[in-house]
Scaffold this active site. Structure first.
Site, PDB file in Angstrom:
ATOM      1  N   ASP A   9       0.819  -1.220   0.000  1.00 42.43           N
ATOM      2  CA  ASP A   9       0.000   0.000   0.000  1.00 42.43           C
ATOM      3  C   ASP A   9       0.852   1.269   0.000  1.00 42.43           C
ATOM      4  O   ASP A   9       0.524   2.258  -0.659  1.00 42.43           O
ATOM      5  CB  ASP A   9      -0.887   0.065   1.258  1.00 42.43           C
ATOM      6  CG  ASP A   9      -1.995  -0.967   1.255  1.00 42.43           C
ATOM      7  OD1 ASP A   9      -2.155  -1.670   0.249  1.00 42.43           O
ATOM      8  OD2 ASP A   9      -2.684  -1.069   2.284  1.00 42.43           O
ATOM      9  N   HIS A  10       1.926   1.239   0.800  1.00 40.21           N
ATOM     10  CA  HIS A  10       2.696   2.485   0.961  1.00 40.21           C
ATOM     11  C   HIS A  10       3.511   2.859  -0.269  1.00 40.21           C
ATOM     12  O   HIS A  10       3.944   4.002  -0.396  1.00 40.21           O
ATOM     13  CB  HIS A  10       3.566   2.422   2.213  1.00 40.21           C
ATOM     14  CG  HIS A  10       2.757   2.545   3.466  1.00 40.21           C
ATOM     15  ND1 HIS A  10       1.630   3.327   3.532  1.00 40.21           N
ATOM     16  CD2 HIS A  10       2.899   1.982   4.682  1.00 40.21           C
ATOM     17  CE1 HIS A  10       1.116   3.232   4.741  1.00 40.21           C
ATOM     18  NE2 HIS A  10       1.866   2.417   5.455  1.00 40.21           N
ATOM     19  N   ARG A  18       2.275  12.536  -5.129  1.00 42.31           N
ATOM     20  CA  ARG A  18       2.508  13.402  -6.286  1.00 42.31           C
ATOM     21  C   ARG A  18       1.461  13.222  -7.371  1.00 42.31           C
ATOM     22  O   ARG A  18       1.601  13.762  -8.454  1.00 42.31           O
ATOM     23  CB  ARG A  18       3.882  13.091  -6.882  1.00 42.31           C
ATOM     24  CG  ARG A  18       5.026  13.783  -6.198  1.00 42.31           C
ATOM     25  CD  ARG A  18       4.961  15.280  -6.479  1.00 42.31           C
ATOM     26  NE  ARG A  18       6.065  15.964  -5.879  1.00 42.31           N
ATOM     27  CZ  ARG A  18       7.194  16.272  -6.522  1.00 42.31           C
ATOM     28  NH1 ARG A  18       7.364  15.934  -7.763  1.00 42.31           N
ATOM     29  NH2 ARG A  18       8.134  16.921  -5.897  1.00 42.31           N
ATOM     30  N   HIS A  43      -4.728  -3.148   0.378  1.00 46.63           N
ATOM     31  CA  HIS A  43      -6.005  -2.707   0.947  1.00 46.63           C
ATOM     32  C   HIS A  43      -6.641  -1.734  -0.041  1.00 46.63           C
ATOM     33  O   HIS A  43      -6.149  -0.615  -0.219  1.00 46.63           O
ATOM     34  CB  HIS A  43      -5.728  -2.023   2.294  1.00 46.63           C
ATOM     35  CG  HIS A  43      -6.961  -1.590   3.028  1.00 46.63           C
ATOM     36  ND1 HIS A  43      -6.918  -1.031   4.283  1.00 46.63           N
ATOM     37  CD2 HIS A  43      -8.271  -1.642   2.705  1.00 46.63           C
ATOM     38  CE1 HIS A  43      -8.149  -0.757   4.682  1.00 46.63           C
ATOM     39  NE2 HIS A  43      -8.995  -1.107   3.732  1.00 46.63           N
ATOM     40  N   ARG A  45      -9.108   0.678  -0.394  1.00 43.78           N
ATOM     41  CA  ARG A  45      -9.993   1.454   0.480  1.00 43.78           C
ATOM     42  C   ARG A  45     -11.151   2.047  -0.305  1.00 43.78           C
ATOM     43  O   ARG A  45     -11.021   2.326  -1.487  1.00 43.78           O
ATOM     44  CB  ARG A  45      -9.204   2.590   1.149  1.00 43.78           C
ATOM     45  CG  ARG A  45      -8.331   2.130   2.290  1.00 43.78           C
ATOM     46  CD  ARG A  45      -7.620   3.301   2.931  1.00 43.78           C
ATOM     47  NE  ARG A  45      -7.048   2.912   4.203  1.00 43.78           N
ATOM     48  CZ  ARG A  45      -7.647   3.051   5.377  1.00 43.78           C
ATOM     49  NH1 ARG A  45      -8.841   3.604   5.465  1.00 43.78           N
ATOM     50  NH2 ARG A  45      -7.058   2.655   6.482  1.00 43.78           N
ATOM     51  N   ARG A  49      -7.561   5.910  -1.535  1.00 47.02           N
ATOM     52  CA  ARG A  49      -6.518   6.911  -1.253  1.00 47.02           C
ATOM     53  C   ARG A  49      -5.124   6.457  -1.670  1.00 47.02           C
ATOM     54  O   ARG A  49      -4.259   7.278  -1.919  1.00 47.02           O
ATOM     55  CB  ARG A  49      -6.517   7.288   0.227  1.00 47.02           C
ATOM     56  CG  ARG A  49      -5.961   6.230   1.127  1.00 47.02           C
ATOM     57  CD  ARG A  49      -5.629   6.776   2.487  1.00 47.02           C
ATOM     58  NE  ARG A  49      -6.811   7.022   3.266  1.00 47.02           N
ATOM     59  CZ  ARG A  49      -6.859   6.848   4.581  1.00 47.02           C
ATOM     60  NH1 ARG A  49      -5.783   6.465   5.237  1.00 47.02           N
ATOM     61  NH2 ARG A  49      -7.951   7.071   5.259  1.00 47.02           N
ATOM     62  N   HIS A  50      -4.882   5.153  -1.702  1.00 51.08           N
ATOM     63  CA  HIS A  50      -3.578   4.715  -2.205  1.00 51.08           C
ATOM     64  C   HIS A  50      -3.747   3.672  -3.327  1.00 51.08           C
ATOM     65  O   HIS A  50      -3.499   3.965  -4.475  1.00 51.08           O
ATOM     66  CB  HIS A  50      -2.629   4.255  -1.084  1.00 51.08           C
ATOM     67  CG  HIS A  50      -3.230   3.457   0.035  1.00 51.08           C
ATOM     68  ND1 HIS A  50      -4.040   2.372  -0.165  1.00 51.08           N
ATOM     69  CD2 HIS A  50      -3.118   3.589   1.387  1.00 51.08           C
ATOM     70  CE1 HIS A  50      -4.391   1.863   0.989  1.00 51.08           C
ATOM     71  NE2 HIS A  50      -3.865   2.584   1.966  1.00 51.08           N
ATOM     72  N   THR A 100      -4.033   4.894   9.244  1.00 49.99           N
ATOM     73  CA  THR A 100      -3.957   3.485   8.855  1.00 49.99           C
ATOM     74  C   THR A 100      -5.012   2.766   9.679  1.00 49.99           C
ATOM     75  O   THR A 100      -5.650   3.383  10.531  1.00 49.99           O
ATOM     76  CB  THR A 100      -2.543   2.918   9.125  1.00 49.99           C
ATOM     77  OG1 THR A 100      -2.524   1.529   8.770  1.00 49.99           O
ATOM     78  CG2 THR A 100      -2.127   3.051  10.578  1.00 49.99           C
ATOM     79  N   HIS A 191       0.291  -5.756  11.648  1.00 53.62           N
ATOM     80  CA  HIS A 191       0.191  -4.341  11.957  1.00 53.62           C
ATOM     81  C   HIS A 191       1.326  -3.885  12.871  1.00 53.62           C
ATOM     82  O   HIS A 191       1.478  -4.376  13.982  1.00 53.62           O
ATOM     83  CB  HIS A 191      -1.151  -3.958  12.601  1.00 53.62           C
ATOM     84  CG  HIS A 191      -1.595  -2.613  12.094  1.00 53.62           C
ATOM     85  ND1 HIS A 191      -1.077  -1.445  12.558  1.00 53.62           N
ATOM     86  CD2 HIS A 191      -2.447  -2.285  11.102  1.00 53.62           C
ATOM     87  CE1 HIS A 191      -1.609  -0.447  11.884  1.00 53.62           C
ATOM     88  NE2 HIS A 191      -2.443  -0.920  10.987  1.00 53.62           N
ATOM     89  N   GLY A 192       2.130  -2.986  12.323  1.00 48.76           N
ATOM     90  CA  GLY A 192       3.195  -2.369  13.120  1.00 48.76           C
ATOM     91  C   GLY A 192       4.409  -3.261  13.335  1.00 48.76           C
ATOM     92  O   GLY A 192       5.310  -2.897  14.091  1.00 48.76           O
ATOM     93  N   GLY A 213       3.865  -4.283   6.103  1.00 52.10           N
ATOM     94  CA  GLY A 213       3.978  -3.272   5.061  1.00 52.10           C
ATOM     95  C   GLY A 213       4.955  -2.170   5.397  1.00 52.10           C
ATOM     96  O   GLY A 213       6.039  -2.068   4.814  1.00 52.10           O
ATOM     97  N   HIS A 214       4.586  -1.339   6.365  1.00 51.00           N
ATOM     98  CA  HIS A 214       5.313  -0.088   6.585  1.00 51.00           C
ATOM     99  C   HIS A 214       6.823  -0.277   6.790  1.00 51.00           C
ATOM    100  O   HIS A 214       7.633   0.405   6.149  1.00 51.00           O
ATOM    101  CB  HIS A 214       4.714   0.675   7.780  1.00 51.00           C
ATOM    102  CG  HIS A 214       5.390   1.970   8.027  1.00 51.00           C
ATOM    103  ND1 HIS A 214       5.072   3.119   7.345  1.00 51.00           N
ATOM    104  CD2 HIS A 214       6.432   2.290   8.832  1.00 51.00           C
ATOM    105  CE1 HIS A 214       5.855   4.094   7.738  1.00 51.00           C
ATOM    106  NE2 HIS A 214       6.693   3.619   8.646  1.00 51.00           N
TER     107      HIS A 214
HETATM  108  N1  PXP Z   1      -2.663  -6.041   8.573  1.00 49.87           N
HETATM  109  C1  PXP Z   1      -3.702  -5.189   8.395  1.00 49.87           C
HETATM  110  C2  PXP Z   1      -5.071  -5.719   8.610  1.00 49.87           C
HETATM  111  C3  PXP Z   1      -3.498  -3.859   8.008  1.00 49.87           C
HETATM  112  O1  PXP Z   1      -4.547  -3.025   7.862  1.00 49.87           O
HETATM  113  C4  PXP Z   1      -2.181  -3.414   7.778  1.00 49.87           C
HETATM  114  C5  PXP Z   1      -1.939  -2.007   7.308  1.00 49.87           C
HETATM  115  O2  PXP Z   1      -2.496  -1.808   6.070  1.00 49.87           O
HETATM  116  C6  PXP Z   1      -1.134  -4.338   7.953  1.00 49.87           C
HETATM  117  C7  PXP Z   1      -1.403  -5.623   8.382  1.00 49.87           C
HETATM  118  C8  PXP Z   1       0.282  -3.940   7.734  1.00 49.87           C
HETATM  119  O3  PXP Z   1       0.620  -3.058   8.751  1.00 49.87           O
HETATM  120  P1  PXP Z   1       2.012  -2.282   8.683  1.00 49.87           P
HETATM  121  O4  PXP Z   1       1.972  -1.432   7.455  1.00 49.87           O
HETATM  122  O5  PXP Z   1       2.046  -1.509   9.958  1.00 49.87           O
HETATM  123  O6  PXP Z   1       3.075  -3.335   8.604  1.00 49.87           O
END
Ligand code: PXP
Length: 243
Positions: A9-10, A18, A43, A45, A49-50, A100, A191-192, A213-214
């Site tokens: 996503d990122h 941009r 994702h 959305r 947005r992305h 997020t 997540h995170g 992801g991030h």
């Molecule tokens: N799992 C879910 C359900 C998420 O919504 C996200 C973020 O889009 C992630 C995992 C990945 O999280 P992160 O980008 O913090 O690694």
């Protein structure tokens, strides 16, 4: 060995900063696969947005591993996912203003609705997952929705700043894994998670997938996507086999 599922996503976030054509999440996904990703997740959305519809369609044609679609439980997304035919759909709560996804779904009282939502996917052999907090009530409710997978939200663990809270949040996740496995639910985490805070899970069996992801995209900005994914997949490769 659990699989690493890379969220791109990122890459699209950077493109949209941009309103440009690059970087392209489709290219990033190919490099992630070369780096050892077991799958790609995006994702789509409601506000696009992305990730855009064009991205998911191209990813469907180009991803060689598995394509997972994260989405809100809406009619529109149901239709898109049915047409897309990803290997897995993961339902998440969605708020327009959030930076997020901020927490897991609240399934209490929605079990029948979610059961009905998931069933058409399961009938077509699309795996289903629900993104929830590691609370006993939500895990029980996920079981009652008849999903095959859950993804336990690791964001509170990742965000905890002091050792005590971190340990408590980690313990909630470990208890959640135990409860879910007893109910025969497959468990993913996400997540995170980053290259350091994932390490305390290195001795825990029963985790199928890590959705990340991030931290990977952040490292990729400096060292490249393939290497960033390889660094993470080498960490996860050393984790225990699933039974
Ligand atoms: N799992 C879910 C359900 C998420 O919504 C996200 C973020 O889009 C992630 C995992 C990945 O999280 P992160 O980008 O913090 O690694």
């Amino acid at each position: 060995m659990p699989e690493l599922i890379v969220n791109v996503d990122h890459i699209a976030t950077l493109r949209e900063a941009r309103k440009a054509r690059e970087p392209d999440p489709v290219h990033a996904a190919s490099l992630a696969e070369l780096g050892g990703a077991g799958g790609i997740i995006v994702h789509l959305r409601e506000d696009r947005r992305h990730i855009k519809d064009r991205d998911v369609n191209l990813l469907r044609d180009t991803v060689q591993t598995e394509l997972h679609l994260e989405m809100a439980a809406t009619e529109e997304m149901h239709k898109i996912a049915q047409e897309l035919n990803p290997e897995m759909v993961c339902l998440v709560p969605e708020k327009r203003q959030e930076l997020t996804t901020e927490g897991g779904m609240d399934l209490l009282g929605r079990e029948l609705e979610i059961y009905d939502f998931l069933k058409p996917f399961q009938e077509r052999n699309i795996k289903t997952s629900l993104f929830i907090d590691a609370s006993p009530e939500q895990i029980e409710a996920a079981y009652n929705c008849a999903t095959e997978y859950i993804e336990l939200h690791t964001g509170h663990y990742a965000d905890a700043r002091d050792h005590v809270t971190k340990r408590q949040e980690r313990q909630k996740i470990l208890d959640g894994i135990t409860q879910a496995r007893e109910l025969n639910l497959e468990v993913n985490l996400g997540h995170g998670l980053d290259y350091k805070n994932i390490l305390p899970f290195s001795k825990i069996s029963g985790i199928r997938e890590y959705s990340i992801g991030h931290s990977i995209v952040a490292r990729a900005a400096l060292v490249g996507m393939e290497r960033a994914v390889r660094d993470m997949s080498e960490i996860i490769r050393a984790f225990p086999e699933n039974e």
